[in-house]
Structures are given as C-alpha cells and as structure tokens.
Design an enzyme around this catalytic site. Structure first.
Site, PDB file in Angstrom:
ATOM      1  N   GLY A  17      44.614  -6.431  49.601  1.00 18.98           N
ATOM      2  CA  GLY A  17      44.337  -5.092  50.106  1.00 18.98           C
ATOM      3  C   GLY A  17      44.670  -4.911  51.570  1.00 18.98           C
ATOM      4  O   GLY A  17      45.209  -3.877  51.977  1.00 18.98           O
ATOM      5  N   GLY A  70      37.851  -0.799  37.252  1.00 16.46           N
ATOM      6  CA  GLY A  70      38.385   0.529  36.979  1.00 16.46           C
ATOM      7  C   GLY A  70      37.392   1.659  36.807  1.00 16.46           C
ATOM      8  O   GLY A  70      37.796   2.785  36.513  1.00 16.46           O
ATOM      9  N   CYS A 111      27.713  -2.823  45.871  1.00 17.19           N
ATOM     10  CA  CYS A 111      26.642  -2.832  44.864  1.00 17.19           C
ATOM     11  C   CYS A 111      25.647  -3.932  45.207  1.00 17.19           C
ATOM     12  O   CYS A 111      25.258  -4.726  44.349  1.00 17.19           O
ATOM     13  CB  CYS A 111      27.207  -2.999  43.462  1.00 17.19           C
ATOM     14  SG  CYS A 111      28.313  -4.413  43.259  1.00 17.19           S
ATOM     15  N   ASP A 171      35.769  -0.020  48.005  1.00 17.94           N
ATOM     16  CA  ASP A 171      34.662  -0.565  47.207  1.00 17.94           C
ATOM     17  C   ASP A 171      34.795  -2.087  47.217  1.00 17.94           C
ATOM     18  O   ASP A 171      35.439  -2.674  46.369  1.00 17.94           O
ATOM     19  CB  ASP A 171      34.729  -0.014  45.785  1.00 17.94           C
ATOM     20  CG  ASP A 171      33.526  -0.404  44.950  1.00 17.94           C
ATOM     21  OD1 ASP A 171      32.418  -0.476  45.499  1.00 17.94           O
ATOM     22  OD2 ASP A 171      33.705  -0.667  43.746  1.00 17.94           O
TER      23      ASP A 171
END
Length: 466
Positions: free
Chosen positions: A320, A267, A392, A337
């Site tokens: 997704g 989040g 990341c 992401d």
C-alpha cells in the site's frame, strides 16, 4: 522437651531476619514436556485484561464478555437482485429493520461532539498555542511499580540524589525476546500530544439512498441465515459487522468520485462502497495474495461483471505504501482500513492469530505500519478530498495514537495541511444501534456490548486542505 524441639526447628527456618521454606515446601520449576502452553487466544485475553482494563475501567467487564460472545451481524442488501423487495420482506419478518434509515430519522444531539469536550484541545499549525493536559483523560495509564518504573513513559523516576545502582543492579542480561517484550509494553500506552491539525465542525451526514442494511433490535440475539442466491446466481445479502458501515458513511461518497480502498481485502467495505452506486472508480489494494483471492470472490458472487467493469474496479496485490507513492493526489476519497489487533478475531480464533509467540516482531511493527499507511493515504488524496482511517481494535495507541503519529509525520516531512472533522454527528445519528466510547480525541469508537454486540470499530475523518 517439645518446646526445645520447636525452638530448634524455628531457628533453622529464620536466619538474619529472612524466612526460609523447609525443603518439603519448596517447589522446583518444572521443564516437563507436558507443561500446558497457553493458546494464542488465551494470550490475547491476558494482554487485553492488562492494557484495556485501565483504559475502560467499569466498562471493561461488559466489553470483555461481549467480545467472547457470539457476534451480532447486519445484512447489507445486494442492489443487483431480480426481486429485492422479497428479500427485504423476509428480513422484516425476522424482526430486522434498516439501521441506516433509523439513523437518518434520528435527530443529532451533539452528545458525542469532539468540539464540545473541553479536554480535547487540539492545536493548529498556525497557532500552536493550545495546551494538552498531562494525562489522558479517563485512561488512567500511569503504572508505577515498587522500583519506580513508570510504564507510561518507559523510564525510571529518579531524584537528584538517587544512586542508579540501587534500582538497576547489573544481575541479568536480557535476551532478545525479553527486550522485545519490554518494547511491547511501551507500545501499549498512548500519551496525547499537541498535533499539527485542527478539529473542524461536522458537515451534515449524507446517507446513501441505495445502501440498505438490516439488523435486529437491541437485545435481540437472533441470527440471520446464510444468504441465498437469486435467479442470476448472485447472493442476496452480505453478512458483516454493522460497525463496518460507519467508515463508509464518514467517507461522504459523491457521484462520480474516485475512491482508493487501502488494505481492501477481504472486501466488506469495498462491497459497501459499490452498493452505494456512487463511485466512478474503485481501486482496491492489498498485500496478501490469499486475501486478494477472497476479494475477487466477493466481486464475483455479488456483482454483475458488467457493473464492475463499468465502475472500473481495479484490484491490485501491492504494498500500500509503495502504491501510494506512485499515485500522489489521484483520489477524491481514501479509506485506510489498516491491519490491527482485530480484537474479536484473536479472542476467538487461534489460526492467523497475531498473539502467537512467534509473531511478537509483527506486533511491534504494527503501529509503524499503520502510521506509514495513513501517511501514504493522505498523500494519495487530492486537495479537498477526504481520508478515513479505521481499525477493528480497542487499542488507543493504534487508534488515536496512529492518527497523532501520522499527522506529526505529515507536518515534519511535507507541506500538506490536514484537518480533523468532528464525527460526533455520525455517532449521534447511530446512537440507537451502537454503543460509542465517548473519550476518543480524534475519532469515534464503537465498543461491544451484549445488547448491541457490534465492533470494536474505530474511525477518524480527515480533510486534506492542500
């Protein structure tokens, strides 16, 4: 007599030109139950030393020690506090300043521009006449062993007169796990290719006025205390890696826009988008129930129920890719992401570590999952909208490689046209806060450094033309 004995023992050690160890020097492989097994974080470090060092060269030692050191955070102010100015003054007393305001006042120099680098030649669907160099600039990924195995291309280098059995004698049948390990080697090298998209000049960077993020200066390793609660029971700020702000800035949010946050949990970026006070609707998707619980907790701890209801924050536990198939061309902005190696996490935590030996199949499927999620996100975006892909990890195949693979799939299977926006101006504005790796083709990569220990964060900005 001694010389005769010496010659006798020497003759026993040498036979037909080969050297044989005497029995007392031989070591038998032990299968003891007490043999030390490497922890997942140790396996992750071995993996990164093998694949990242040839890419980042002299930068790798500083990146490596930064990844293993304490991470640096920023505090993103909650706009729904009773006395926001009090919190800002407390952070200022710690030596923290607003990094977004600093970026706003930093003049862009185009030093990180994708268009300014001659080696970043990207073809368009219309022309298709651009040529890419044969090797990835600065990566140095060709690794050839004594048998001629080329690890970059996954093949044996054979001459016309080569007898293949000189290289590959049939002596061993690989187990399934050994085959998977060989496949993993091939996945960790990225070879750029002509892609069906063009790089367009950067648009002016819009910094959301309502977004306030404080961090200490370069070289300062001070840490923030946990966020307190205000009189309404809401937390005063959210501590996160400051690199997470960049994909949200790249989204170029506008008042009244509808946003899809694909892989939204836990989040952090959803929090950032809502703190801009710009989206009319935010849809959050994640496939993990436990992560969805954390996302709902973030909404409860930071936002009034009235605001999340007004902004129509929809949180769904869903796949997704499947969700996007049922929501084609519905969103003005899409943030993809994706799950990745999460370099910093896997080097410091053994729990939920993807480098556990049992997770090798999950690692092999990761790049396919990333490509499918980006492909689905592009299809869910309205024509004229913006898609931002982010990770990341420092892995080039999972960064530029996934963008390249998704655009190739778009070209082959759809009539959608996509352009890559030059994000060099964003990097220029934030260069006083972050260290950027200047050799990415399609996006920007924040690399950790002890003086600015943020990241890694990669982001690429795509425009859907039609």
């Amino acid at each position: 007599m001694n010389s005769i004995l010496h010659l006798f023992h020497a003759s026993k050690r040498f036979s037909a030109g080969f050297y044989f160890y005497q029995r007392r020097f031989r070591v038998k492989q032990k299968w003891a139950s007490n043999k030390k097994t490497k922890l997942p974080r140790e396996l992750a470090l071995d993996h990164f030393d093998l694949y990242y060092k040839p890419v980042f060269h002299q930068l790798w030692p500083s990146i490596r020690i930064a990844l293993l050191s304490r991470q640096k955070y920023c505090a993103v102010i909650n706009n729904f506090l009773g006395d926001q100015q009090k919190i800002i003054l407390e952070l200022a007393e710690l030596g923290a300043s607003d990094l977004i305001n600093l970026a706003r006042n930093t003049v862009a120099t185009e030093s990180y521009s994708l268009l300014k680098k001659a080696s970043r030649s990207v073809g368009s669907r219309a022309s298709g006449n651009s040529q890419l160099e044969s090797a990835y600039d600065g990566a140095g990924l060709k690794i050839t062993d004594s048998a001629g195995w080329n690890s970059e291309f996954g093949q044996i280098n054979l001459s016309p007169k080569t007898n293949i059995y000189d290289f590959m004698p049939v002596k061993k049948i690989l187990s399934e796990r050994e085959q998977m390990k060989q496949e993993e080697v091939g996945q960790n090298f990225h070879r750029p290719a002509l892609i069906p998209a063009e790089v367009i000049p950067s648009h002016p960077v819009h910094f959301p006025r309502a977004l306030k993020s404080f961090t200490v200066a370069r070289g300062d390793v001070s840490s923030f205390s946990p966020a307190a609660r205000d009189e309404n029971g809401k937390l005063t700020y959210y501590l996160m890696d400051a690199g997470s702000i960049l994909p949200v800035i790249a989204l170029d949010l506008e008042p009244g826009c509808e946003v899809l946050d694909l892989c939204a949990a836990p989040g952090g970026k959803s929090y950032l988008m809502l703190q801009t006070l710009l989206p009319e609707k935010l849809t959050c998707i994640d496939n993990s129930y436990s992560r969805i619980v954390r996302l709902r907790e973030v909404m409860r701890l930071f936002f009034p129920r009235s605001y999340t209801d007004e902004k129509k924050v929809d949180i769904h536990k869903a796949n997704g890719v499947a969700f996007c198939e049922g929501a084609l061309e519905q969103f003005d902005r899409v943030l993809v992401d994706v799950p990745c190696f999460s370099d910093r996490h896997v080097l410091n935590e053994d729990e939920n570590n993807i480098f556990r030996p049992s997770c090798i199949s999950e690692r092999l499927e990761m790049q396919n999952l990333q490509r499918e999620l980006l492909f689905a996100g592009i299809k869910a975006c309205k024509p004229g909208g913006i898609i931002v892909y982010s990770t990341c990890t420092l892995s080039l195949p999972q960064n530029d490689g996934t963008v390249q693979a998704a655009l190739e799939k778009i070209c082959q299977e759809t009539n959608i046209e996509v352009a890559i926006e030059d994000t060099g101006m964003i990097a220029d504005h934030f260069r006083q806060t972050f260290n950027f790796y200047g050799k990415c083709r399609y996006g920007q990569l924040v690399v950790p450094n002890l003086t600015a220990n943020f990241g890694p964060t990669y982001f690429c900005k795509l425009h859907r033309i039609k």
